[in-house]
Write a protein that holds these residues in place. Sequence first.
Motif, PDB file in Angstrom:
ATOM      1  N   VAL A 113       0.793  -1.259   0.175  1.00 12.83           N
ATOM      2  CA  VAL A 113      -0.187  -0.031   0.019  1.00 12.83           C
ATOM      3  C   VAL A 113       0.850   1.210   0.149  1.00 12.83           C
ATOM      4  CG1 VAL A 113      -2.017  -1.253   1.211  1.00 12.83           C
ATOM      5  CG2 VAL A 113       0.054   0.229   2.615  1.00 12.83           C
ATOM      6  N   THR A 114       0.194   2.340  -0.385  1.00 10.76           N
ATOM      7  CA  THR A 114       1.152   3.636  -0.358  1.00 10.76           C
ATOM      8  C   THR A 114       0.147   4.649   0.526  1.00 10.76           C
ATOM      9  OG1 THR A 114      -0.195   4.625  -2.274  1.00 10.76           O
ATOM     10  CG2 THR A 114       1.786   3.317  -2.711  1.00 10.76           C
ATOM     11  N   PRO A 115       0.850   5.786   1.032  1.00  7.73           N
ATOM     12  CA  PRO A 115       0.237   6.663   1.715  1.00  7.73           C
ATOM     13  C   PRO A 115      -0.904   7.340   0.721  1.00  7.73           C
ATOM     14  CG  PRO A 115       2.362   7.255   1.955  1.00  7.73           C
ATOM     15  CD  PRO A 115       2.365   6.157   0.833  1.00  7.73           C
ATOM     16  N   LEU A 116      -0.858   7.411  -0.521  1.00  3.81           N
ATOM     17  CA  LEU A 116      -2.088   7.881  -1.305  1.00  3.81           C
ATOM     18  C   LEU A 116      -3.105   7.064  -1.361  1.00  3.81           C
ATOM     19  CD1 LEU A 116      -3.300   9.632  -3.232  1.00  3.81           C
ATOM     20  CD2 LEU A 116      -2.311   8.668  -5.091  1.00  3.81           C
ATOM     21  N   SER A 117      -2.904   5.700  -1.264  1.00  2.00           N
ATOM     22  CA  SER A 117      -4.001   4.538  -1.194  1.00  2.00           C
ATOM     23  C   SER A 117      -4.625   4.466   0.047  1.00  2.00           C
ATOM     24  CB  SER A 117      -3.566   3.294  -1.459  1.00  2.00           C
ATOM     25  OG  SER A 117      -2.528   2.671  -0.798  1.00  2.00           O
ATOM     26  N   LEU A 118      -3.910   4.812   1.277  1.00  3.38           N
ATOM     27  CA  LEU A 118      -4.519   4.839   2.325  1.00  3.38           C
ATOM     28  C   LEU A 118      -5.512   6.058   2.831  1.00  3.38           C
ATOM     29  CD1 LEU A 118      -1.548   3.818   4.606  1.00  3.38           C
ATOM     30  CD2 LEU A 118      -3.502   2.549   4.299  1.00  3.38           C
TER      31      LEU A 118
END
Length: 518
Positions: free
Chosen positions: A60-65
């Motif tokens: 996961v990525t910060p953007l997806s979170l």
Amino acid sequence: MRRDHFVTALSLAAAALFTGAVWYLYYKQYFTGLVLNDAMDYAGIARNVARGQGFISQYVTPLSLAHHGVPQPDMWRAPLWPLALAGFQKMLGFIDEASAIGSGFFFAATGPVVFLLARQWFGSLVAAGSVLIYSLTPKLLYFSISGMTEPLAVFLTALAVLAASSRGLRNKPGDWLSGAALGLFYLARYNALVFLPFFLGYRWLSRREGSGPPLRMLAGFTLAALPWLARNCIIFGNPFFSLQKYEPVMFTRIYPDYSLYLHPRTVDVAAFVKNETGALMEKIAANWGHYLESFLSPDLNGVPASIFIIFLASLALPLGGRSAGIRPLIVFCYLAQLAALLVIHFIPRLFLVFAPFYIIFALGALSMSVHCLAGKLGLKSVPGLLTAIFAIFLAFCNLTGSTPPEKEIPDRDRYLKIINDLAGMVPPDRVILTNEGHLVSWYGDRYACKIPYSVDMVPDIKKRAGVGALFISDRILWHMPEADRSWKFLWYQHPGELHSLRLTKTIPDRGVIYLAPR
């Protein structure tokens, strides 16, 4: 008729066996493990599918979170390759080799499709030669053991063209089948959506007299893609949702490289396009420059410059016959994809789906030119011989036209012990913050989140996911230029505590591990 069917079946089996044999030799010589980050992400999603957990991404990525917490439904990758790969993992286990063999299966499966396409346009001799050249294409062989989507995408592109152009499928079932083939292609590559209008146009223009618009083809496409579109609509409220929608914003001076993925917030793409037109135009100009630089490169075309140039020359030749309309279809799809990628993100390997057509039309144009010339000179036996010579010559140029491949050393070899130790420290439901997200998620079988832009953004991530550890490897010094340099300072200084995470282990020249209190 039965004899023709037997000969066709035998030819297709020979094409598959030859292509498969070439792949096996390449695999035994060069496969060392997964070396591309995206391949590890696909493998991780496939593992969750094989376990019955659905399309869950452990990377996961910060953007997806900013869109969804953990467990996180896949919101980036198209689903067909992870679904197919899950089948190979069920048979072979959750190992790198399953990804390579899955890629190889679709590489070999494309051989018979190339044969059928070339035969219906130029005859059996060109078909056999095209399979020979295709099977010995270094760039396609490289991806055939990569665990990436390229072999599947090439297969489905060729299959979609075959279904749309075959004379035996100019009927109602053929409309449904050609639409379904294109729908499956969309489920392997979202950019296939830009091909749809041109396939519909080709099908309509080549329809039999009295038939209406290609609505059945559109229905076939929709039916194939419907389950995934419905899933996206239920989870995200948008049937076409993907994090790739943010990529027009990326690789600009506002958000360099992939830096937007490091921020736990969303961006209004439409507002960005409206307010930052200059930055977007700079990006398009830069992408156009990259395209021109690679115009004749195998990295873009999959084939050497000689084959691609002959293909370009064939566009001006009156080949006619059963290939009528196919060349405009290929050209329009190529240009549509180019236009889209100039705005989104120019990735040369996405053009490899056109490589089989370059091969077929290059050899077909040479063969027809020889036939035309020999007919005027009254030389009946020469064209076949020269076509075979051309096929062998182009195959040789293809195989030797690029730098010989080398065995690549996977990054896993450097960090595998650290990742295994880390997985033993962190429960499966917790997230590991790291600059090695793909490696940790696949080999550690843990949720791994790409580090945020700067160290002081760690608390923002902790609010959105249960962070169990922070692992920073030595590659932070050179491998993530889009991240803030505070991560490099952390590497050099490694304080005893960081946002309630405690320094637990320091591995010289490898990495540092911080753990959350239990």
